[in-house]
Design an enzyme around this catalytic site. Sequence first.
Site, mmCIF file in Angstrom:
data_model
loop_
_atom_site.group_PDB
_atom_site.id
_atom_site.type_symbol
_atom_site.label_atom_id
_atom_site.label_comp_id
_atom_site.label_asym_id
_atom_site.label_seq_id
_atom_site.Cartn_x
_atom_site.Cartn_y
_atom_site.Cartn_z
ATOM 1 N N TYR A 86 0.828 -1.216 0.000
ATOM 2 C CA TYR A 86 0.000 0.000 0.000
ATOM 3 C C TYR A 86 0.867 1.272 0.000
ATOM 4 O O TYR A 86 0.781 2.092 -0.915
ATOM 5 C CB TYR A 86 -0.925 -0.054 1.217
ATOM 6 C CG TYR A 86 -1.726 1.196 1.479
ATOM 7 C CD1 TYR A 86 -2.395 1.871 0.457
ATOM 8 C CD2 TYR A 86 -1.834 1.697 2.780
ATOM 9 C CE1 TYR A 86 -3.142 3.011 0.723
ATOM 10 C CE2 TYR A 86 -2.583 2.822 3.052
ATOM 11 C CZ TYR A 86 -3.230 3.485 2.018
ATOM 12 O OH TYR A 86 -3.958 4.610 2.302
ATOM 13 N N ILE A 87 1.717 1.430 0.997
ATOM 14 C CA ILE A 87 2.501 2.672 1.069
ATOM 15 C C ILE A 87 3.650 2.626 0.063
ATOM 16 O O ILE A 87 3.970 3.627 -0.578
ATOM 17 C CB ILE A 87 2.992 2.904 2.518
ATOM 18 C CG1 ILE A 87 1.766 3.021 3.431
ATOM 19 C CG2 ILE A 87 3.841 4.168 2.610
ATOM 20 C CD1 ILE A 87 2.077 2.946 4.902
ATOM 21 N N SER A 104 6.452 3.533 13.056
ATOM 22 C CA SER A 104 5.036 3.764 13.322
ATOM 23 C C SER A 104 4.868 4.548 14.609
ATOM 24 O O SER A 104 5.662 4.413 15.550
ATOM 25 C CB SER A 104 4.337 2.406 13.457
ATOM 26 O OG SER A 104 3.064 2.561 14.043
ATOM 27 N N THR A 128 2.996 3.730 16.687
ATOM 28 C CA THR A 128 2.786 2.705 17.709
ATOM 29 C C THR A 128 3.935 2.693 18.717
ATOM 30 O O THR A 128 3.755 2.254 19.852
ATOM 31 C CB THR A 128 2.603 1.310 17.043
ATOM 32 O OG1 THR A 128 2.090 0.404 18.024
ATOM 33 C CG2 THR A 128 3.890 0.746 16.511
ATOM 34 N N TYR A 169 3.979 -6.619 17.426
ATOM 35 C CA TYR A 169 4.170 -5.750 16.260
ATOM 36 C C TYR A 169 4.892 -4.461 16.663
ATOM 37 O O TYR A 169 5.905 -4.071 16.064
ATOM 38 C CB TYR A 169 2.809 -5.418 15.614
ATOM 39 C CG TYR A 169 2.845 -4.203 14.728
ATOM 40 C CD1 TYR A 169 3.454 -4.244 13.474
ATOM 41 C CD2 TYR A 169 2.295 -2.981 15.151
ATOM 42 C CE1 TYR A 169 3.519 -3.105 12.677
ATOM 43 C CE2 TYR A 169 2.353 -1.854 14.362
ATOM 44 C CZ TYR A 169 2.960 -1.913 13.129
ATOM 45 O OH TYR A 169 3.024 -0.792 12.352
ATOM 46 N N LYS A 192 8.920 -2.839 15.781
ATOM 47 C CA LYS A 192 9.282 -1.509 15.269
ATOM 48 C C LYS A 192 10.325 -0.861 16.178
ATOM 49 O O LYS A 192 11.281 -0.242 15.703
ATOM 50 C CB LYS A 192 8.036 -0.614 15.161
ATOM 51 C CG LYS A 192 7.054 -1.038 14.069
ATOM 52 C CD LYS A 192 7.647 -0.889 12.668
ATOM 53 C CE LYS A 192 6.729 -1.370 11.570
ATOM 54 N NZ LYS A 192 7.385 -1.455 10.256
ATOM 55 N N TYR A 218 5.023 6.799 11.083
ATOM 56 C CA TYR A 218 3.744 7.107 10.442
ATOM 57 C C TYR A 218 2.630 7.174 11.472
ATOM 58 O O TYR A 218 2.545 6.322 12.346
ATOM 59 C CB TYR A 218 3.311 6.007 9.465
ATOM 60 C CG TYR A 218 4.274 5.549 8.424
ATOM 61 C CD1 TYR A 218 5.333 6.328 7.987
ATOM 62 C CD2 TYR A 218 4.089 4.295 7.835
ATOM 63 C CE1 TYR A 218 6.177 5.863 6.995
ATOM 64 C CE2 TYR A 218 4.933 3.830 6.851
ATOM 65 C CZ TYR A 218 5.982 4.609 6.432
ATOM 66 O OH TYR A 218 6.807 4.135 5.455
ATOM 67 N N ASP A 268 -6.482 -0.177 22.459
ATOM 68 C CA ASP A 268 -6.671 1.136 21.827
ATOM 69 C C ASP A 268 -6.410 2.263 22.820
ATOM 70 O O ASP A 268 -6.694 2.133 24.012
ATOM 71 C CB ASP A 268 -8.111 1.278 21.305
ATOM 72 C CG ASP A 268 -8.270 0.738 19.897
ATOM 73 O OD1 ASP A 268 -7.252 0.382 19.274
ATOM 74 O OD2 ASP A 268 -9.422 0.668 19.419
HETATM 75 C C1 UD1 Z 1 -3.650 0.445 14.316
HETATM 76 C C2 UD1 Z 1 -2.738 -0.285 15.232
HETATM 77 C C3 UD1 Z 1 -1.372 0.376 15.182
HETATM 78 C C4 UD1 Z 1 -0.825 0.299 13.767
HETATM 79 C C5 UD1 Z 1 -1.816 0.911 12.794
HETATM 80 C C6 UD1 Z 1 -1.380 0.567 11.389
HETATM 81 C C7 UD1 Z 1 -4.175 -1.273 16.931
HETATM 82 C C8 UD1 Z 1 -4.586 -1.225 18.364
HETATM 83 N N1 UD1 Z 1 -3.303 -0.307 16.563
HETATM 84 O O1 UD1 Z 1 -3.716 1.821 14.728
HETATM 85 O O2 UD1 Z 1 -0.481 -0.251 16.061
HETATM 86 O O3 UD1 Z 1 0.389 0.986 13.674
HETATM 87 O O4 UD1 Z 1 -3.132 0.382 12.986
HETATM 88 O O5 UD1 Z 1 -2.166 1.195 10.447
HETATM 89 O O6 UD1 Z 1 -4.609 -2.107 16.173
HETATM 90 N N2 UD1 Z 1 -12.038 1.645 14.861
HETATM 91 C C9 UD1 Z 1 -13.386 1.361 14.954
HETATM 92 N N3 UD1 Z 1 -13.890 0.328 14.199
HETATM 93 C C10 UD1 Z 1 -13.106 -0.427 13.371
HETATM 94 C C11 UD1 Z 1 -11.731 -0.124 13.280
HETATM 95 C C12 UD1 Z 1 -11.224 0.918 14.050
HETATM 96 O O7 UD1 Z 1 -14.117 2.018 15.700
HETATM 97 O O8 UD1 Z 1 -13.630 -1.357 12.731
HETATM 98 C C13 UD1 Z 1 -11.490 2.787 15.632
HETATM 99 C C14 UD1 Z 1 -10.413 2.423 16.618
HETATM 100 O O9 UD1 Z 1 -10.962 2.089 17.863
HETATM 101 C C15 UD1 Z 1 -9.571 3.716 16.643
HETATM 102 C C16 UD1 Z 1 -9.717 4.268 15.219
HETATM 103 O O10 UD1 Z 1 -10.899 3.664 14.693
HETATM 104 O O11 UD1 Z 1 -10.140 4.652 17.539
HETATM 105 C C17 UD1 Z 1 -8.548 3.945 14.317
HETATM 106 O O12 UD1 Z 1 -8.301 2.547 14.327
HETATM 107 P P1 UD1 Z 1 -7.284 1.863 13.298
HETATM 108 O O13 UD1 Z 1 -7.578 2.315 11.923
HETATM 109 O O14 UD1 Z 1 -7.302 0.393 13.559
HETATM 110 O O15 UD1 Z 1 -5.873 2.485 13.685
HETATM 111 P P2 UD1 Z 1 -5.084 2.506 15.089
HETATM 112 O O16 UD1 Z 1 -5.772 1.723 16.122
HETATM 113 O O17 UD1 Z 1 -4.786 3.937 15.382
#
Ligand code: UD1
Length: 344
Positions: free
Chosen positions: A16-17, A129, A131, A153, A157, A181, A302
């Site tokens: 992707y990236i 990341s 993260t 994961y 990193k 990122y 989260d």
């Molecule tokens: C996630 C990873 C992070 C990683 C990044 C890569 C986790 C806990 N963290 O980040 O380590 O570097 O992806 O791209 O997995 N959400 C919903 N419904 C969904 C999916 C997400 O409500 O079906 C919410 C989550 O609770 C969060 C936000 O959307 O508040 C973003 O989530 P997501 O896109 O998975 O990213 P991260 O959690 O920030």
Amino acid sequence: MTSNPNSILLTGGAGYIGSHTYVALVEAGYNPVILDDFSNSHPAVLARLERITGRPVVCERRDVADTAFVQAMLQRHAVAAVVHFAGFKSVGESVAQPLKYYRNNVGGMVSLLQAMDAANCRTLVFSSSATVYGDPASVPITEDFPTSHTNPYGHTKLVCEDMLAALRTANPAWQVGVLRYFNPVGAHPSGLIGEDPSGIPNNLMPYVAQVAVGRRPCLNVYGNDYATPDGTGVRDYIHVQDLAQGHVAASQALLDDGEGGDSFTVNLGTGKGHSVLDVVRAFEQASGRPVPYQIMPRRQGDVAQCYADPALAQRLLGWRATHSLADMCADAWRWQSQNPEGYE
Ligand code: UD1
């Protein structure tokens, strides 16, 4: 052998990236070559890259952990710098299969660095990341915040970042740009390349896009009781086109600086936080489709809020993000609606 200053190797360049960065590097006058084993990407992306750039793609299909092959490839293409994307990125999968992550993300990095050293190529841009900040004590996040990890994961990193620091101590000829990122989303404005997760998307934007296009009935919103303006999680979504430009700026900074020049670790984010419901509304607006959702319990691991202070990248690289959340949703929707089943 002297290297060609325009020749850049992209490990994981079909992903992707990586694919968006490939296009940005070509447009900036570089000659990127791709190394990818297609373990989490699709060979169909290569023909799309040829359509966008109007020139043949050079891609070798091999595991980044094949040290001898990578060394030979670096020499064959007189590579001046490597951008290392190749790595697994699912938090949940890393908890279930940690060795897969340590082997590919950490083992792959060791092998790549050995190959580079042997080929006298010591300029690297690394995909890290946000993260690595764990659960940040406050926002916005600057690069000097303490680092931590809550899953394998994230640990891979951090280990890779530490490994690069140790390498620079041992041999200051290494020039390393670490890019942390935030949340990459969106797609190339042509709609020809974009994010194509296998199976059920873990990340918010691809899930929302699949709901809008009718592939899934409803979004699960993980928690509406966080200490944020609307109770849902807040993140720093960044257009993948801006992220790709960040890699061009980072490569340029390292290559223009000469051997042993300044290494750096920078955030790539917009500095703006958007909630889950902000994203839902922006996507409905961009697509003209409803995105039904239901509130579910919080997802384990989260954090409430995570967004960058991107000032250092602007100061060191002259880079900043220019795309809005509306742009990100419009481009994600173009990709999703033109390719409802991804690259298949
Ligand atoms: C996630 C990873 C992070 C990683 C990044 C890569 C986790 C806990 N963290 O980040 O380590 O570097 O992806 O791209 O997995 N959400 C919903 N419904 C969904 C999916 C997400 O409500 O079906 C919410 C989550 O609770 C969060 C936000 O959307 O508040 C973003 O989530 P997501 O896109 O998975 O990213 P991260 O959690 O920030």
